[in-house]
Write a protein that holds these residues in place. Structure first.
Motif, short mmCIF file in Angstrom:
data_model
loop_
_atom_site.label_atom_id
_atom_site.label_comp_id
_atom_site.label_asym_id
_atom_site.label_seq_id
_atom_site.Cartn_x
_atom_site.Cartn_y
_atom_site.Cartn_z
N SER A 54 -27.91 40.60 -9.72
CA SER A 54 -28.61 39.71 -8.79
C SER A 54 -29.04 38.40 -9.46
O SER A 54 -29.20 37.38 -8.77
CB SER A 54 -29.83 40.43 -8.20
OG SER A 54 -30.70 40.88 -9.23
N HIS A 55 -29.21 38.41 -10.77
CA HIS A 55 -29.62 37.18 -11.46
C HIS A 55 -28.46 36.20 -11.64
O HIS A 55 -28.68 35.03 -11.96
CB HIS A 55 -30.19 37.53 -12.83
CG HIS A 55 -29.20 38.18 -13.75
ND1 HIS A 55 -28.70 39.44 -13.53
CD2 HIS A 55 -28.62 37.73 -14.90
CE1 HIS A 55 -27.85 39.75 -14.50
NE2 HIS A 55 -27.79 38.72 -15.35
N ALA A 56 -27.22 36.69 -11.44
CA ALA A 56 -26.06 35.82 -11.66
C ALA A 56 -25.24 35.59 -10.40
O ALA A 56 -24.49 34.61 -10.33
CB ALA A 56 -25.17 36.43 -12.74
N LEU A 57 -25.39 36.46 -9.42
CA LEU A 57 -24.59 36.37 -8.20
C LEU A 57 -25.14 35.30 -7.27
O LEU A 57 -26.37 35.14 -7.14
CB LEU A 57 -24.58 37.72 -7.49
CG LEU A 57 -23.64 37.89 -6.30
CD1 LEU A 57 -22.18 37.73 -6.72
CD2 LEU A 57 -23.87 39.26 -5.66
N ARG A 58 -24.26 34.57 -6.61
CA ARG A 58 -24.67 33.53 -5.66
C ARG A 58 -24.21 33.90 -4.25
O ARG A 58 -23.18 34.56 -4.08
CB ARG A 58 -24.04 32.19 -6.04
CG ARG A 58 -24.32 31.69 -7.44
CD ARG A 58 -23.42 30.51 -7.75
NE ARG A 58 -23.60 30.04 -9.12
CZ ARG A 58 -22.68 29.34 -9.79
NH1 ARG A 58 -21.53 29.04 -9.20
NH2 ARG A 58 -22.93 28.94 -11.02
N LYS A 59 -24.94 33.45 -3.28
CA LYS A 59 -24.42 33.47 -1.92
C LYS A 59 -23.33 32.41 -1.82
O LYS A 59 -23.51 31.28 -2.25
CB LYS A 59 -25.53 33.18 -0.90
CG LYS A 59 -26.57 34.28 -0.78
CD LYS A 59 -27.59 33.94 0.29
CE LYS A 59 -28.64 35.02 0.41
NZ LYS A 59 -29.66 34.69 1.47
N GLY A 60 -22.18 32.81 -1.28
CA GLY A 60 -21.07 31.89 -1.19
C GLY A 60 -20.06 32.14 -2.28
O GLY A 60 -19.74 33.29 -2.60
N ALA A 61 -19.54 31.08 -2.89
CA ALA A 61 -18.45 31.19 -3.85
C ALA A 61 -18.95 31.67 -5.21
O ALA A 61 -20.01 31.25 -5.68
CB ALA A 61 -17.75 29.85 -4.01
N ASN A 62 -18.15 32.58 -5.83
CA ASN A 62 -18.47 33.13 -7.14
C ASN A 62 -17.20 33.21 -7.97
O ASN A 62 -16.09 33.33 -7.44
CB ASN A 62 -19.09 34.53 -7.01
CG ASN A 62 -20.47 34.51 -6.40
OD1 ASN A 62 -21.46 34.46 -7.11
ND2 ASN A 62 -20.55 34.57 -5.07
N GLU A 63 -17.41 33.20 -9.28
CA GLU A 63 -16.30 33.34 -10.22
C GLU A 63 -16.64 34.44 -11.22
O GLU A 63 -17.71 34.43 -11.84
CB GLU A 63 -16.07 32.03 -10.98
CG GLU A 63 -15.00 32.09 -12.05
CD GLU A 63 -13.61 31.77 -11.54
OE1 GLU A 63 -12.64 31.93 -12.30
OE2 GLU A 63 -13.49 31.35 -10.36
N MET A 64 -15.74 35.43 -11.33
CA MET A 64 -15.94 36.53 -12.28
C MET A 64 -14.85 36.48 -13.33
O MET A 64 -13.69 36.18 -13.03
CB MET A 64 -15.94 37.89 -11.57
CG MET A 64 -16.20 39.08 -12.50
SD MET A 64 -16.37 40.66 -11.62
CE MET A 64 -17.97 40.44 -10.85
N ALA A 65 -15.22 36.79 -14.57
CA ALA A 65 -14.26 36.84 -15.68
C ALA A 65 -14.48 38.12 -16.47
O ALA A 65 -15.61 38.52 -16.73
CB ALA A 65 -14.42 35.62 -16.58
#
Length: 791
Positions: free
Chosen positions: A105-116
């Motif tokens: 929850s501290h890193a996730l955004r509503k809308g666009a996200n990028e995971m690596a």
């Protein structure tokens, strides 16, 4: 839930070698499918591809999310990896054998996200961990050309094995999804059964987060109880239960256990059964047998290794086919070997459905392992998780601490020079595994190691056949005669094997015709056991006249393999109840290779698997040489019955003369029906016999007192007629003389009803072939022992 499976972008850490990566999947498969590397399984390509495991790799993807209060669920992440979300590091992992719930929850955004996901080089990371140890921790270098595989909680065989390619791949093979943070959640379930006459009481404990009522439902029974102090417990009484049985012993009814807490629900499919390992001291030593629902079961089966060396290529359907082939060959148990992986839950579901009992090793094999507190702490968490995930399966009958770690204490210069140090380290590891298992699942059936003479016994279970489970490798690794299998009387043999070549259709997948020679570099690169090709050939000289041509060599290697394993299994089954289990090494292959498997890579049946279908039949008659006699012993794993055994002498023309007949009553123990003096067979004759029940033929076999090369075989004079029958083909085969190990091959994939048969003149046999693809029109090739060795 937001599923993050699908197509990711993959590149190496330097920015090169970019391609698409399908998750679940592995990086090497992705590189091959993108055309960036050659087929890893063809020729000698393996050696040009090991640079992949020396590099770091990064997989990325974008996704949209409509909320930020989520947890990331990850499992089977292979192996040393970091997960970043929008540039924020959210997780580090260095084990494939655990799963994780990560608050993002501290890193996730509503809308666009990028995971690596950054996959670190397993070769580099393993070396770092070895260098950090307070003393050198030896590993089985002859098995693993990529070094230090004991340092990572990753399948040991990924680093190479004496049947496996060495590529040490990377990827993700399990869960990868986001779900909302829930106030209430069912974290785990502990399920046990108490059986009595006409009743099963199923006890279920739900470990939960949060407060609320928990409802348990099973077989029409239900109970609702409030969660208190993080748990809720109920006992569901099932009257007149339909019991689960191993294959060949009864049906496999399965029932859904449903546990709900608010909108949270967990389902476990269970079979109602009582499983025990009985290790009772007796005059011979310490017995070892399984009892299901109070009935002693002779375990007939094989060892399971990963279904493919590249996990991204493993599918449910292909795995089902392999397991179904085990059942079709009258097997009732598989051992999930400790150098591979804990299989996905669906694997154990398949075993439940098919009636395959599972002997589950914990994932430690043939190495010495670290014994520091951090490593052992991580192992304890791994064991707890796997035990809670899998213990409810009806198929799960044994948890074993490791594969061959007791023996490994004597294999390395370091362990021999300082045995106390490494023995203490092993004891710390083994006790950690046992304690974590019993803390998680108190009723779990535990065995400390395989092979093992028993708890608190570090004796030689490779040669001591009086107690516990045995690994018997003297015939293969020491080059002993097949008759040496009759020199031991194991209580339970959980590993023994003999190699053959893969079938020609498999060989053509990795070799060109120019390489069809056992000394060709390509063939040698698909033989990972040192000296294996020479041992196969040397054994042929011992038993057969040498085959004519490469394809006949391949055929004869499979006949030879089948004879070796048949000698072991039929003798040990004839010792029942002294011996109560045989698990062949091995059922399947991870890639196309010369190996001990009975099934080719891809699932085709080698001749040994067809032979196993016969020698594992519920009722079988074993020919056992005893001094100057041959005993015909009747083995019965079915209901008590009268069995009639008829024996004849047969010459090479296929002419027979009667020797003896007897009817015996056979219940649980093997019974000797006939004892025939060897001198009743004339020069050039073999023994042939059939067995029947109530006039119905159950089976037949032959026994050659001398090596087959000592007999002057006559041309079989085979003829055959093919008739299409629906989607299948009926092949009627006739012989003019005695024809041994008659085998049919097809130029298209499919399944033969049986193979490697014996034919007598005037007694044609029919074999059914079912193509894998409907509409295929196969062409058939016939082989027999005479044509293979005389030309």
């Amino acid at each position: 839930m937001l599923n993050l499976h699908g197509i990711w972008d993959l590149r190496d850490a330097s920015g090169g070698h970019g391609c698409k990566l399908a998750l679940p999947g592995d990086g090497i498969t992705a590189l091959h499918e993108a055309g960036l590397i050659a087929d890893p399984y063809f020729g000698r390509n393996e050696y040009d591809l090991r640079w992949i495991c020396a590099a770091d790799w990064v997989a990325t993807r974008s996704f949209d999310c409509d909320r930020s209060d989520m947890v990331l669920v990850v499992s089977m992440l292979d192996t040393v990896a970091e997960i970043s979300l929008n540039g924020v590091l959210v997780h580090r992992s260095d084990t494939m054998f655990r799963s994780y719930r990560i608050d993002v929850s501290h890193a996730l955004r509503k809308g666009a996200n990028e995971m690596a996901i950054t996959f670190r080089s397993p070769q580099v990371e393993a070396a770092k961990r070895q260098a950090a140890q307070p003393y050198f921790v030896p590993f089985s270098a002859n098995n693993t050309p990529i070094r230090n595989g004991n340092m990572l909680r990753k399948p040991s065989c990924d680093f190479g094995w004496d049947w496996n390619i060495a590529l040490a791949t990377f990827g993700l093979y399990g869960d990868l999804y986001l779900e909302p943070i829930a106030a209430n959640r069912i974290e785990s379930l502990l399920i046990s059964q108490c059986h009595s006459a006409g009743l099963v009481e199923v006890a279920v404990t739900a470990h939960v987060a949060g407060q609320g009522d928990v409802t348990f439902s099973l077989c029409g029974q239900s109970a609702t109880v409030p969660a208190q102090n993080g748990r809720a417990h109920a006992i569901l009484a099932i009257k007149n239960p339909a019991l689960w049985w191993p294959a060949g012993q009864g049906a496999q009814p399965l029932h859904d256990l449903l546990v709900t807490m608010g909108d949270q629900r967990e389902t476990r499919r269970i079979g109602l059964r009582d499983a025990k390992l009985i290790t009772t001291k007796d005059a011979a030593g310490l017995g070892f047998k399984f009892a299901i629902n109070g009935r002693d079961i002779f375990a007939k089966g094989a060892n399971w290794i990963p279904a493919d060396a590249l996990a991204g290529r493993i599918t449910v359907q292909a795995t089902r086919d392999l397991l179904q082939s085990a059942v079709d060959a009258n097997m009732n148990m598989i051992r999930v070997w400790g150098g591979g992986r804990y299989e996905p839950t669906w694997f154990y579901d398949l075993c439940d459905e098919l009636g395959l009992m599972v002997w589950q090793d914990f994932m430690f094999s043939c190495h010495i392992y670290p014994a520091d507190d951090a490593f052992l702490s991580d192992v304890a968490v791994e064991v707890r998780e796997q035990a809670l995930r899998l213990h409810h399966h009806a198929s799960m009958v044994l948890w074993c601490g490791d594969n061959e770690l007791i023996g490994a204490l004597t294999w390395f210069p370091e362990t021999r020079a300082n045995r106390d140090r490494y023995l203490v380290g092993y004891d710390r590891l083994n006790r950690t595994v046992e304690a974590a298992l019993k803390a998680a699942v108190p009723h779990a059936v535990w065995w400390p190691s395989s092979p093992s003479p028993g708890p608190m016994d570090f004796g030689d279970a490779w040669h001591d056949d009086s107690k516990g489970d045995m690994h018997f490798w003297s015939v293969w690794h020491e080059g002993r005669d097949f008759d040496h299998y009759r020199d031991v009387s194991p209580r339970f043999c959980s590993e023994f094997g003999f190699q053959s070549y893969p079938s020609m259709d498999v060989i053509r997948r990795f070799a060109d015709p120019a390489d069809f020679n056992i000394a060709a570099p390509v063939m040698e690169s698909h033989q990972k056991n040192a000296g294996g090709n020479a041992r196969i050939a040397e054994t042929m000289f011992r038993y057969f006249r040498f085959p004519v041509g490469f394809e006949n060599f391949v055929y004869l290697s499979q006949v030879q393999q089948g004879l070796a394993i048949k000698t072991a299994v039929t003798h040990w089954r004839s010792l029942k109840p002294h011996c109560m289990g045989t698990l062949i090494w091995q059922l399947n292959d991870t890639w196309p290779v010369c190996s001990w498997s009975s099934l080719d890579h891809g699932g085709g049946w080698k001749l040994m698997h067809h032979m196993a279908k016969e020698f594992y039949a519920p009722v079988f008659v074993s020919a056992v040489p005893v001094g100057e006699a041959i005993e015909l012993r009747v083995i019965n794993d079915a209901a008590a019955q009268d069995v009639t055994v008829s024996a004849v002498a047969v010459d090479m023309a296929g002419q027979t003369r009667a020797l003896a007949q007897a009817t015996v009553h056979v219940a649980g123990d093997a019974v000797c029906a006939l004892s025939l003096a060897k001198d009743r067979l004339r020069a050039g004759e073999m023994l042939a016999y059939i067995w029947a029940q109530g006039g119905a033929l159950l089976g037949g076999d032959h026994f050659a007192p001398l090596p087959y090369k000592a007999y002057d075989l006559r041309p079989a004079g085979l003829s055959h007629k093919v008739t299409a029958k629906g989607a299948a083909f009926d092949i009627e085969i006739a012989a003019q003389n005695l024809a041994l190990f008659v085998a049919v091959e097809s130029d298209v994939a499919g399944r033969f009803s049986h193979n490697a048969i014996t034919l007598f003149p005037g007694q044609p046999a029919s074999i059914t072939f079912t193509p894998a693809q409907a509409g295929a029109t196969p062409r058939f090739t016939l082989r027999d022992l005479h044509s293979a060795t005389y030309g």
